[in-house]
Design a protein around this motif. Structure first.
Motif, PDB file in Angstrom:
ATOM      1  N   PHE A  37       0.755  -1.090  -0.174  1.00 56.31           N
ATOM      2  CA  PHE A  37       0.058   0.247  -0.554  1.00 56.31           C
ATOM      3  C   PHE A  37       0.749   1.467   0.156  1.00 56.31           C
ATOM      4  O   PHE A  37       1.943   1.331   0.790  1.00 56.31           O
ATOM      5  CB  PHE A  37      -1.193   0.234   1.200  1.00 56.31           C
ATOM      6  CG  PHE A  37      -0.687  -0.705   2.704  1.00 56.31           C
ATOM      7  CD1 PHE A  37      -0.257  -0.042   3.628  1.00 56.31           C
ATOM      8  CD2 PHE A  37      -0.896  -1.947   2.857  1.00 56.31           C
ATOM      9  CE1 PHE A  37       0.329   0.292   4.326  1.00 56.31           C
ATOM     10  CE2 PHE A  37       0.245  -2.152   4.442  1.00 56.31           C
ATOM     11  CZ  PHE A  37       0.416  -1.265   5.106  1.00 56.31           C
ATOM     12  N   MET A  87      -4.902  -3.948  -8.374  1.00 54.76           N
ATOM     13  CA  MET A  87      -4.785  -2.668  -7.680  1.00 54.76           C
ATOM     14  C   MET A  87      -5.851  -2.134  -7.456  1.00 54.76           C
ATOM     15  O   MET A  87      -6.990  -2.006  -8.656  1.00 54.76           O
ATOM     16  CB  MET A  87      -3.867  -2.301  -8.499  1.00 54.76           C
ATOM     17  CG  MET A  87      -4.531  -1.168  -9.803  1.00 54.76           C
ATOM     18  SD  MET A  87      -3.067  -0.145 -10.677  1.00 54.76           S
ATOM     19  CE  MET A  87      -4.459   0.388 -12.383  1.00 54.76           C
ATOM     20  N   SER A 124       0.590  -0.243  -6.496  1.00 56.84           N
ATOM     21  CA  SER A 124      -0.377   0.099  -5.731  1.00 56.84           C
ATOM     22  C   SER A 124       0.426   1.586  -5.002  1.00 56.84           C
ATOM     23  O   SER A 124      -0.441   2.413  -4.697  1.00 56.84           O
ATOM     24  CB  SER A 124       0.832  -0.147  -4.159  1.00 56.84           C
ATOM     25  OG  SER A 124       2.060   0.234  -4.002  1.00 56.84           O
TER      26      SER A 124
END
Length: 310
Positions: A37, A87, A124
């Motif tokens: 993340f 994603m 990400s």
């Protein structure tokens, strides 16, 4: 499951790893086992208590960008098998919550497959900033050949803005510090001007009547409004309503509204695969070092995004 968040809003040191009940995919959604993340400037506002948290409960989890592997598929979901690498965009403090989690429940439309030949860490960094760049261009409504001035071109959002704008046939004037100039020039702008107080004069030296639009990724606001022509468009990324300058149309980005913009996520995937935009990772760190990532982000000067992993 583990999440990174805050029990009490504050500075970077308020972030910690917490254990919370595991979540599961419901109707119309999948569960993503998050592998990476990204850490974005908007995350610091969530952490510091600068966003409405009335619909959430402690621990408050930041994050709008995640990538990982689908490991549960809810009822009424087709075409997204377990094992797909995806994603996703997340909405902190509401709904299924932020992206700093081991498992993210994501409604169909809020995610797509990661781009071909792209790592999960790179992927990400794409959704939230990419959707913001697309929304900015839509708000401005420029035509091929018109001029766009960009502040904060060296930041990741600025990178995507410049690259998308050039792909759309716009004439781009991008700012840069001396240190960042090689990076900014690599994005392909038509003109590079020095960042800072002389920005407006530098833009006017290139376009005497002023730019058709200005995307203020560096939050310069009043200082750079005069770089626009009469009838020009100023697009702000932090909710500024403008200073009332005559003849200027002020627009504000609200990327939360793009939560289920699947067609745009697909456009982002294709843009990465085709080389139109280039993801940029500053450094990959373990999730337990979220405090460090926030500290370094707020110190400034980072190019690309810090990415945290489990």
């Amino acid at each position: 499951m583990k999440v990174v968040g805050v029990e009490t809003f504050g500075g970077p040191a308020a972030l910690a790893v917490h254990e919370v009940p595991e979540v599961h995919a419901g109707a119309g959604s999948v569960r993503i086992a998050v592998r990476a993340f990204a850490v974005n400037p908007t995350d610091t506002g969530v952490r510091a208590g600068e966003r409405d948290s009335s619909a959430a409960r402690s621990p408050y989890v930041p994050g709008m960008d995640a990538a990982g592997v689908i490991d549960e598929v809810g009822p009424d979901v087709e075409g997204w098998p377990i094992g797909d690498e995806v994603m996703a965009m997340a909405l902190p403090l509401t709904g299924h919550g932020g992206a700093y989690v081991e498992y993210l429940v994501a409604p169909v439309g809020s995610f797509t497959r990661i781009p071909r030949d792209t790592t999960i860490e790179e992927a990400s960094t794409v959704p939230m900033n990419g959707l913001t760049a697309i929304q900015m261009l839509e708000l401005a409504g420029l035509e091929r050949g018109q001029t766009l001035a960009v502040t904060g071109a060296a930041g990741l959002l600025g990178n995507y803005v410049v690259q998308f704008a050039k792909a759309a046939g716009l004439t781009v004037v991008a700012d840069s510090s001396e240190q960042d100039e090689p990076l900014v020039r690599s994005l392909g702008p038509d003109h590079v001007v020095r960042r800072g107080d002389g920005f407006t004069d530098a833009v006017r030296a290139i376009v005497p009547e002023g730019a058709d639009a200005l995307f203020d990724c560096a939050v310069q606001r009043d200082v750079v409004v005069p770089a626009l022509r009469d009838g020009g468009v100023f697009v702000d990324v932090r909710g500024w309503e403008g200073n009332g300058a005559a003849g200027i149309r002020f627009e504000r980005v609200f990327v939360f509204s793009e939560y289920r913009s699947f067609d745009k996520l697909e456009r982002l995937r294709q843009a990465v695969e085709g080389g139109t935009i280039v993801p940029r990772v500053a450094e990959v760190l373990p999730a337990a070092r979220a405090t460090e990532a926030h500290e370094r982000l707020e110190a400034g000067g980072t190019r690309g995004r810090f990415v945290l992993t489990w």
